[in-house]
Design a protein around this motif. Structure first.
Motif, PDB file in Angstrom:
ATOM      1  N   LEU A  15       0.827  -1.205   0.000  1.00  0.00           N
ATOM      2  CA  LEU A  15       0.000   0.000   0.000  1.00  0.00           C
ATOM      3  C   LEU A  15       0.862   1.256   0.000  1.00  0.00           C
ATOM      4  O   LEU A  15       0.534   2.239  -0.680  1.00  0.00           O
ATOM      5  CB  LEU A  15      -0.950   0.001   1.200  1.00  0.00           C
ATOM      6  CG  LEU A  15      -2.109  -0.981   1.132  1.00  0.00           C
ATOM      7  CD1 LEU A  15      -2.846  -1.022   2.455  1.00  0.00           C
ATOM      8  CD2 LEU A  15      -3.055  -0.626  -0.011  1.00  0.00           C
ATOM      9  N   VAL A  16       1.955   1.230   0.740  1.00  0.00           N
ATOM     10  CA  VAL A  16       2.882   2.370   0.747  1.00  0.00           C
ATOM     11  C   VAL A  16       3.460   2.572  -0.653  1.00  0.00           C
ATOM     12  O   VAL A  16       3.520   3.704  -1.161  1.00  0.00           O
ATOM     13  CB  VAL A  16       4.014   2.156   1.774  1.00  0.00           C
ATOM     14  CG1 VAL A  16       5.130   3.164   1.589  1.00  0.00           C
ATOM     15  CG2 VAL A  16       3.458   2.224   3.189  1.00  0.00           C
ATOM     16  N   GLU A  17       3.860   1.483  -1.293  1.00  0.00           N
ATOM     17  CA  GLU A  17       4.420   1.583  -2.642  1.00  0.00           C
ATOM     18  C   GLU A  17       3.379   2.082  -3.641  1.00  0.00           C
ATOM     19  O   GLU A  17       3.687   2.903  -4.513  1.00  0.00           O
ATOM     20  CB  GLU A  17       4.973   0.232  -3.081  1.00  0.00           C
ATOM     21  CG  GLU A  17       6.203  -0.175  -2.292  1.00  0.00           C
ATOM     22  CD  GLU A  17       6.623  -1.614  -2.545  1.00  0.00           C
ATOM     23  OE1 GLU A  17       6.057  -2.270  -3.432  1.00  0.00           O
ATOM     24  OE2 GLU A  17       7.537  -2.082  -1.817  1.00  0.00           O
ATOM     25  N   LEU A  18       2.134   1.606  -3.496  1.00  0.00           N
ATOM     26  CA  LEU A  18       1.063   2.072  -4.371  1.00  0.00           C
ATOM     27  C   LEU A  18       0.801   3.559  -4.149  1.00  0.00           C
ATOM     28  O   LEU A  18       0.637   4.324  -5.106  1.00  0.00           O
ATOM     29  CB  LEU A  18      -0.200   1.260  -4.119  1.00  0.00           C
ATOM     30  CG  LEU A  18      -1.418   1.599  -4.956  1.00  0.00           C
ATOM     31  CD1 LEU A  18      -1.123   1.453  -6.448  1.00  0.00           C
ATOM     32  CD2 LEU A  18      -2.593   0.720  -4.557  1.00  0.00           C
ATOM     33  N   HIS A  19       0.788   3.983  -2.902  1.00  0.00           N
ATOM     34  CA  HIS A  19       0.614   5.399  -2.587  1.00  0.00           C
ATOM     35  C   HIS A  19       1.702   6.234  -3.249  1.00  0.00           C
ATOM     36  O   HIS A  19       1.427   7.256  -3.883  1.00  0.00           O
ATOM     37  CB  HIS A  19       0.631   5.621  -1.078  1.00  0.00           C
ATOM     38  CG  HIS A  19       0.666   7.055  -0.696  1.00  0.00           C
ATOM     39  ND1 HIS A  19       1.841   7.764  -0.579  1.00  0.00           N
ATOM     40  CD2 HIS A  19      -0.331   7.929  -0.433  1.00  0.00           C
ATOM     41  CE1 HIS A  19       1.569   9.007  -0.258  1.00  0.00           C
ATOM     42  NE2 HIS A  19       0.259   9.140  -0.154  1.00  0.00           N
ATOM     43  N   ASP A  20       2.941   5.789  -3.113  1.00  0.00           N
ATOM     44  CA  ASP A  20       4.056   6.539  -3.695  1.00  0.00           C
ATOM     45  C   ASP A  20       3.932   6.634  -5.213  1.00  0.00           C
ATOM     46  O   ASP A  20       4.202   7.684  -5.805  1.00  0.00           O
ATOM     47  CB  ASP A  20       5.389   5.899  -3.313  1.00  0.00           C
ATOM     48  CG  ASP A  20       5.691   6.034  -1.833  1.00  0.00           C
ATOM     49  OD1 ASP A  20       5.022   6.840  -1.150  1.00  0.00           O
ATOM     50  OD2 ASP A  20       6.594   5.311  -1.354  1.00  0.00           O
ATOM     51  N   TYR A  21       3.512   5.544  -5.843  1.00  0.00           N
ATOM     52  CA  TYR A  21       3.344   5.542  -7.295  1.00  0.00           C
ATOM     53  C   TYR A  21       2.255   6.530  -7.720  1.00  0.00           C
ATOM     54  O   TYR A  21       2.469   7.351  -8.624  1.00  0.00           O
ATOM     55  CB  TYR A  21       2.999   4.130  -7.782  1.00  0.00           C
ATOM     56  CG  TYR A  21       2.662   4.084  -9.246  1.00  0.00           C
ATOM     57  CD1 TYR A  21       3.664   4.145 -10.208  1.00  0.00           C
ATOM     58  CD2 TYR A  21       1.340   4.014  -9.676  1.00  0.00           C
ATOM     59  CE1 TYR A  21       3.361   4.122 -11.555  1.00  0.00           C
ATOM     60  CE2 TYR A  21       1.023   4.000 -11.013  1.00  0.00           C
ATOM     61  CZ  TYR A  21       2.043   4.056 -11.957  1.00  0.00           C
ATOM     62  OH  TYR A  21       1.732   4.047 -13.295  1.00  0.00           O
ATOM     63  N   ILE A  22       1.110   6.452  -7.076  1.00  0.00           N
ATOM     64  CA  ILE A  22       0.011   7.364  -7.426  1.00  0.00           C
ATOM     65  C   ILE A  22       0.418   8.808  -7.149  1.00  0.00           C
ATOM     66  O   ILE A  22       0.106   9.706  -7.931  1.00  0.00           O
ATOM     67  CB  ILE A  22      -1.276   6.999  -6.655  1.00  0.00           C
ATOM     68  CG1 ILE A  22      -1.748   5.606  -7.096  1.00  0.00           C
ATOM     69  CG2 ILE A  22      -2.364   8.034  -6.889  1.00  0.00           C
ATOM     70  CD1 ILE A  22      -2.865   5.043  -6.240  1.00  0.00           C
ATOM     71  N   ALA A  26       0.143  11.004 -10.390  1.00  0.00           N
ATOM     72  CA  ALA A  26      -1.087  11.807 -10.338  1.00  0.00           C
ATOM     73  C   ALA A  26      -0.857  13.012  -9.427  1.00  0.00           C
ATOM     74  O   ALA A  26      -0.349  14.029  -9.877  1.00  0.00           O
ATOM     75  CB  ALA A  26      -2.261  10.954  -9.864  1.00  0.00           C
ATOM     76  N   SER A  27      -1.196  12.861  -8.152  1.00  0.00           N
ATOM     77  CA  SER A  27      -1.011  13.966  -7.201  1.00  0.00           C
ATOM     78  C   SER A  27      -1.081  13.419  -5.782  1.00  0.00           C
ATOM     79  O   SER A  27      -1.635  12.341  -5.556  1.00  0.00           O
ATOM     80  CB  SER A  27      -2.104  15.021  -7.385  1.00  0.00           C
ATOM     81  OG  SER A  27      -3.357  14.514  -6.965  1.00  0.00           O
ATOM     82  N   PRO A  28      -0.548  14.169  -4.831  1.00  0.00           N
ATOM     83  CA  PRO A  28      -0.646  13.735  -3.433  1.00  0.00           C
ATOM     84  C   PRO A  28      -2.104  13.584  -2.966  1.00  0.00           C
ATOM     85  O   PRO A  28      -2.425  12.655  -2.231  1.00  0.00           O
ATOM     86  CB  PRO A  28       0.059  14.848  -2.654  1.00  0.00           C
ATOM     87  CG  PRO A  28       1.002  15.457  -3.634  1.00  0.00           C
ATOM     88  CD  PRO A  28       0.296  15.371  -4.962  1.00  0.00           C
ATOM     89  N   GLU A  29      -2.954  14.477  -3.427  1.00  0.00           N
ATOM     90  CA  GLU A  29      -4.362  14.411  -3.038  1.00  0.00           C
ATOM     91  C   GLU A  29      -5.015  13.140  -3.553  1.00  0.00           C
ATOM     92  O   GLU A  29      -5.780  12.480  -2.848  1.00  0.00           O
ATOM     93  CB  GLU A  29      -5.131  15.640  -3.549  1.00  0.00           C
ATOM     94  CG  GLU A  29      -4.673  16.935  -2.930  1.00  0.00           C
ATOM     95  CD  GLU A  29      -3.413  17.522  -3.561  1.00  0.00           C
ATOM     96  OE1 GLU A  29      -2.999  17.079  -4.665  1.00  0.00           O
ATOM     97  OE2 GLU A  29      -2.816  18.404  -2.923  1.00  0.00           O
ATOM     98  N   ALA A  33      -6.546  10.066  -1.312  1.00  0.00           N
ATOM     99  CA  ALA A  33      -7.945   9.684  -1.509  1.00  0.00           C
ATOM    100  C   ALA A  33      -8.061   8.204  -1.875  1.00  0.00           C
ATOM    101  O   ALA A  33      -8.957   7.501  -1.394  1.00  0.00           O
ATOM    102  CB  ALA A  33      -8.587  10.547  -2.598  1.00  0.00           C
ATOM    103  N   PHE A  34      -7.148   7.728  -2.697  1.00  0.00           N
ATOM    104  CA  PHE A  34      -7.171   6.324  -3.106  1.00  0.00           C
ATOM    105  C   PHE A  34      -6.922   5.422  -1.897  1.00  0.00           C
ATOM    106  O   PHE A  34      -7.611   4.423  -1.694  1.00  0.00           O
ATOM    107  CB  PHE A  34      -6.125   6.073  -4.195  1.00  0.00           C
ATOM    108  CG  PHE A  34      -6.296   4.753  -4.878  1.00  0.00           C
ATOM    109  CD1 PHE A  34      -7.181   4.606  -5.924  1.00  0.00           C
ATOM    110  CD2 PHE A  34      -5.548   3.658  -4.474  1.00  0.00           C
ATOM    111  CE1 PHE A  34      -7.336   3.387  -6.559  1.00  0.00           C
ATOM    112  CE2 PHE A  34      -5.694   2.426  -5.095  1.00  0.00           C
ATOM    113  CZ  PHE A  34      -6.594   2.289  -6.145  1.00  0.00           C
TER     114      PHE A  34
END
Length: 58
Positions: A15-22, A26-29, A33-34
């Motif tokens: 999940l951390v890696e997915l967050h970093d990719y998005i 895309a954007s931090p927001e 949100a994801f």
């Protein structure tokens, strides 16, 4: 009694890696949100906490 969703350490890392990719594409927001959406979806299962099975993840 209050319950919470716990993620396996490997799932948490993914999940951390997915967050970093998005965050990067895309954007931090959008990343926040994801992640909130994934956690909210998992919380839907709290009333059914005894319905599942325990599994060993190696």
């Amino acid at each position: 009694m209050k319950y919470s969703v716990l993620f396996h350490p490997r799932a948490e890392q993914e999940l951390v890696e997915l967050h970093d990719y998005i965050n990067d594409v895309a954007s931090p927001e959008r990343a926040l949100a994801f992640m909130a959406g994934i956690r909210d979806y998992c919380r839907v299962f709290l009333p059914f906490r005894s319905a599942g099975q325990f599994a060993t993840i190696s």
